[in-house]
Scaffold this motif. Structure first.
Motif, PDB file in Angstrom:
ATOM      1  N   LYS A 200      47.477  41.757  45.518  1.00  0.00           N
ATOM      2  CA  LYS A 200      48.729  42.414  45.122  1.00  0.00           C
ATOM      3  C   LYS A 200      48.584  43.933  45.105  1.00  0.00           C
ATOM      4  CE  LYS A 200      51.007  40.314  41.978  1.00  0.00           C
ATOM      5  NZ  LYS A 200      51.452  39.771  40.652  1.00  0.00           N
ATOM      6  N   VAL A 201      47.446  44.430  44.607  1.00  0.00           N
ATOM      7  CA  VAL A 201      47.227  45.882  44.548  1.00  0.00           C
ATOM      8  C   VAL A 201      46.553  46.396  45.810  1.00  0.00           C
ATOM      9  CG1 VAL A 201      47.089  45.844  42.046  1.00  0.00           C
ATOM     10  CG2 VAL A 201      44.987  45.626  43.374  1.00  0.00           C
ATOM     11  N   ASN A 202      46.321  45.486  46.780  1.00  0.00           N
ATOM     12  CA  ASN A 202      45.691  45.854  48.055  1.00  0.00           C
ATOM     13  C   ASN A 202      44.357  46.544  47.819  1.00  0.00           C
ATOM     14  OD1 ASN A 202      45.459  46.009  50.822  1.00  0.00           O
ATOM     15  ND2 ASN A 202      46.602  47.906  50.997  1.00  0.00           N
ATOM     16  N   ASN A 203      43.527  45.915  47.001  1.00  0.00           N
ATOM     17  CA  ASN A 203      42.217  46.462  46.679  1.00  0.00           C
ATOM     18  C   ASN A 203      41.238  46.134  47.801  1.00  0.00           C
ATOM     19  OD1 ASN A 203      39.886  47.428  45.537  1.00  0.00           O
ATOM     20  ND2 ASN A 203      39.778  45.910  43.910  1.00  0.00           N
ATOM     21  N   SER A 204      41.058  47.077  48.728  1.00  0.00           N
ATOM     22  CA  SER A 204      40.178  46.859  49.880  1.00  0.00           C
ATOM     23  C   SER A 204      38.716  47.130  49.562  1.00  0.00           C
ATOM     24  CB  SER A 204      40.615  47.761  51.047  1.00  0.00           C
ATOM     25  OG  SER A 204      40.563  49.123  50.661  1.00  0.00           O
ATOM     26  N   ASP A 205      38.439  47.694  48.334  1.00  0.00           N
ATOM     27  CA  ASP A 205      37.052  47.983  47.979  1.00  0.00           C
ATOM     28  C   ASP A 205      36.257  46.708  47.749  1.00  0.00           C
ATOM     29  OD1 ASP A 205      37.525  50.672  48.142  1.00  0.00           O
ATOM     30  OD2 ASP A 205      37.962  50.911  46.014  1.00  0.00           O
ATOM     31  N   LYS A 206      36.946  45.653  47.319  1.00  0.00           N
ATOM     32  CA  LYS A 206      36.280  44.385  47.071  1.00  0.00           C
ATOM     33  C   LYS A 206      36.850  43.340  48.009  1.00  0.00           C
ATOM     34  CE  LYS A 206      34.940  41.190  43.398  1.00  0.00           C
ATOM     35  NZ  LYS A 206      35.068  40.844  41.959  1.00  0.00           N
ATOM     36  N   ALA A 207      36.092  43.012  49.055  1.00  0.00           N
ATOM     37  CA  ALA A 207      36.581  42.082  50.077  1.00  0.00           C
ATOM     38  C   ALA A 207      36.693  40.673  49.510  1.00  0.00           C
ATOM     39  CB  ALA A 207      35.634  42.089  51.275  1.00  0.00           C
ATOM     40  N   VAL A 208      37.739  39.969  49.914  1.00  0.00           N
ATOM     41  CA  VAL A 208      37.953  38.591  49.485  1.00  0.00           C
ATOM     42  C   VAL A 208      37.040  37.666  50.295  1.00  0.00           C
ATOM     43  CG1 VAL A 208      39.615  36.694  49.363  1.00  0.00           C
ATOM     44  CG2 VAL A 208      40.334  39.027  48.793  1.00  0.00           C
ATOM     45  N   THR A 209      36.398  36.755  49.607  1.00  0.00           N
ATOM     46  CA  THR A 209      35.568  35.739  50.262  1.00  0.00           C
ATOM     47  C   THR A 209      36.381  34.468  50.425  1.00  0.00           C
ATOM     48  OG1 THR A 209      33.518  36.636  49.328  1.00  0.00           O
ATOM     49  CG2 THR A 209      33.472  34.348  50.095  1.00  0.00           C
ATOM     50  N   GLY A 210      36.456  33.963  51.650  1.00  0.00           N
ATOM     51  CA  GLY A 210      37.181  32.725  51.909  1.00  0.00           C
ATOM     52  C   GLY A 210      36.397  31.522  51.399  1.00  0.00           C
ATOM     53  N   LEU A 211      37.110  30.426  51.147  1.00  0.00           N
ATOM     54  CA  LEU A 211      36.465  29.233  50.608  1.00  0.00           C
ATOM     55  C   LEU A 211      37.063  27.979  51.245  1.00  0.00           C
ATOM     56  CD1 LEU A 211      34.596  27.843  48.507  1.00  0.00           C
ATOM     57  CD2 LEU A 211      36.512  27.953  46.897  1.00  0.00           C
ATOM     58  N   ILE A 212      36.187  27.087  51.685  1.00  0.00           N
ATOM     59  CA  ILE A 212      36.611  25.782  52.200  1.00  0.00           C
ATOM     60  C   ILE A 212      35.884  24.696  51.408  1.00  0.00           C
ATOM     61  CG2 ILE A 212      36.603  24.206  54.170  1.00  0.00           C
ATOM     62  CD1 ILE A 212      36.837  26.551  56.022  1.00  0.00           C
ATOM     63  N   ILE A 213      36.641  23.740  50.901  1.00  0.00           N
ATOM     64  CA  ILE A 213      36.060  22.602  50.196  1.00  0.00           C
ATOM     65  C   ILE A 213      36.197  21.375  51.096  1.00  0.00           C
ATOM     66  CG2 ILE A 213      35.980  21.305  48.049  1.00  0.00           C
ATOM     67  CD1 ILE A 213      35.771  24.268  47.582  1.00  0.00           C
ATOM     68  N   LEU A 214      35.078  20.821  51.543  1.00  0.00           N
ATOM     69  CA  LEU A 214      35.074  19.565  52.298  1.00  0.00           C
ATOM     70  C   LEU A 214      34.715  18.458  51.312  1.00  0.00           C
ATOM     71  CD1 LEU A 214      35.155  17.909  54.930  1.00  0.00           C
ATOM     72  CD2 LEU A 214      32.743  18.481  55.259  1.00  0.00           C
ATOM     73  N   CYS A 215      35.673  17.571  51.035  1.00  0.00           N
ATOM     74  CA  CYS A 215      35.455  16.560  50.007  1.00  0.00           C
ATOM     75  C   CYS A 215      36.239  15.292  50.347  1.00  0.00           C
ATOM     76  CB  CYS A 215      35.889  17.090  48.641  1.00  0.00           C
ATOM     77  SG  CYS A 215      37.634  17.559  48.559  1.00  0.00           S
ATOM     78  N   PRO A 216      35.893  14.172  49.719  1.00  0.00           N
ATOM     79  CA  PRO A 216      36.650  12.935  49.954  1.00  0.00           C
ATOM     80  C   PRO A 216      38.120  13.090  49.544  1.00  0.00           C
ATOM     81  CG  PRO A 216      34.554  12.465  48.895  1.00  0.00           C
ATOM     82  CD  PRO A 216      34.725  13.954  48.861  1.00  0.00           C
ATOM     83  N   LEU A 217      38.954  12.228  50.071  1.00  0.00           N
ATOM     84  CA  LEU A 217      40.389  12.271  49.813  1.00  0.00           C
ATOM     85  C   LEU A 217      40.683  12.096  48.318  1.00  0.00           C
ATOM     86  CD1 LEU A 217      43.229  12.350  51.165  1.00  0.00           C
ATOM     87  CD2 LEU A 217      43.104   9.851  51.285  1.00  0.00           C
ATOM     88  N   GLN A 218      41.508  13.019  47.782  1.00  0.00           N
ATOM     89  CA  GLN A 218      41.946  12.987  46.377  1.00  0.00           C
ATOM     90  C   GLN A 218      40.783  12.888  45.396  1.00  0.00           C
ATOM     91  OE1 GLN A 218      45.250  10.391  45.451  1.00  0.00           O
ATOM     92  NE2 GLN A 218      46.209  10.690  47.453  1.00  0.00           N
ATOM     93  N   SER A 219      39.726  13.653  45.668  1.00  0.00           N
ATOM     94  CA  SER A 219      38.567  13.663  44.762  1.00  0.00           C
ATOM     95  C   SER A 219      38.595  14.855  43.804  1.00  0.00           C
ATOM     96  CB  SER A 219      37.262  13.679  45.565  1.00  0.00           C
ATOM     97  OG  SER A 219      37.204  14.822  46.406  1.00  0.00           O
TER      98      SER A 219
END
Length: 283
Positions: A200-219
């Motif tokens: 929201k504040v466009n803080n480019s000093d701290k880069a966002v780390t992406g996240l992927i969760i690979l897990c069983p269905l509805q776990s």
């Protein structure tokens, strides 16, 4: 305004200017390295063109040079100018997208954590695709158990994308150890609200780390569902009782920006490509 305030303003301005120049220099270097082949080809073409121009000017009379080169070149340039503006308008965004994709695939770093067998499976698929540089893929499950990975989660911010690989049974909650790793990962790379505020504040000093969760269905269950499961399992000693304190953040990945929950390893590859090209570069 006191001398102290003036000095502080000067220091802040100098620091900001240096940060800006460093960012631009890194971006220029990355762009230059990514297009070095094209630059060399264009330089060679320009050198050949100037050589032929000079040779024609020396060998031909002024009248022949004008009729044979100057006038045709002028007509050609007049015809190319409108085309140049059109091509520049249409292709500018395409070239920017290509640069973004190239940077994401060549430079961004991926971390695999979680269950060893599933991490190895994902790593093998990433390598087989030949889209990503192997040196940018780190699989910490190869020599660390789940608790050890959780203990070392403080280093996760060094990566552009973290992939947590969980195994289990469909419709059954993830284990306490898996939930603890997920919780510590979110604490390190940023919870839902933290990431949203930075965006929201466009803080480019701290880069966002992406996240992927690979897990069983509805776990990934809500606490009320886990509580119901615990109540149901209390009468059967062979069934698991979950530590609710470790599952507080199980459903947060569904609302956190730049985060994907996926139940199929094959589809995960598409999400990896998408996040690496969507997340802004870390210059």
């Amino acid at each position: 305004m006191t001398v102290k305030h003036i000095t502080l303003r000067i220091e802040q301005f100098t620091k900001g200017a240096l940060k800006y120049l460093l960012k631009k220099a890194k971006r220029f270097t990355a762009s230059f390295r990514g297009n070095i082949k094209q630059i060399l080809i264009l330089s060679l073409i320009a050198l050949i063109g100037f050589t032929l121009l000079y040779w024609g000017y020396k060998k031909a009379s002024p009248e022949d040079f004008t009729n044979g080169f100057t006038l045709p070149a002028s007509y050609t340039l007049l015809g190319l100018v409108p085309g140049l503006f059109f091509v520049d308008t249409v292709s500018k965004r395409i070239l920017e997208l290509r640069e973004r994709v190239d940077y994401g695939l060549k430079n961004k770093k991926i971390l695999l954590a979680g269950d060893k067998e599933e991490c190895n499976n994902v790593e093998a698929q990433l390598a087989y695709s030949q889209l990503y540089d192997k040196k940018n893929i780190t699989n910490i499950s190869a020599n660390r158990t789940l608790p050890e990975q959780t203990h070392n989660s403080g280093n996760f911010t060094k990566y552009d994308l973290v992939i947590l690989c969980f195994t289990g049974t469909n419709f059954t909650p993830i284990t306490d150890q898996q939930a603890e790793l997920l919780s510590e990962t979110l604490s390190t790379i940023g919870h839902d609200k933290t990431v949203k505020d930075e965006i929201k504040v466009n803080n480019s000093d701290k880069a966002v780390t992406g996240l992927i969760i690979l897990c069983p269905l509805q776990s990934l269950k809500e606490l009320k569902d886990l509580n119901t499961t615990n109540t149901s399992n209390e009468s059967n000693s062979s069934k698991m009782i979950f530590d609710l304190s470790k599952h507080i953040h199980d459903t947060e990945p569904f609302t956190r920006p730049f985060t994907v929950v996926v139940n199929q390893a094959g589809r995960l590859l598409t999400d990896v490509f998408s996040l690496l090209t969507t997340l802004p570069p870390r210059y």
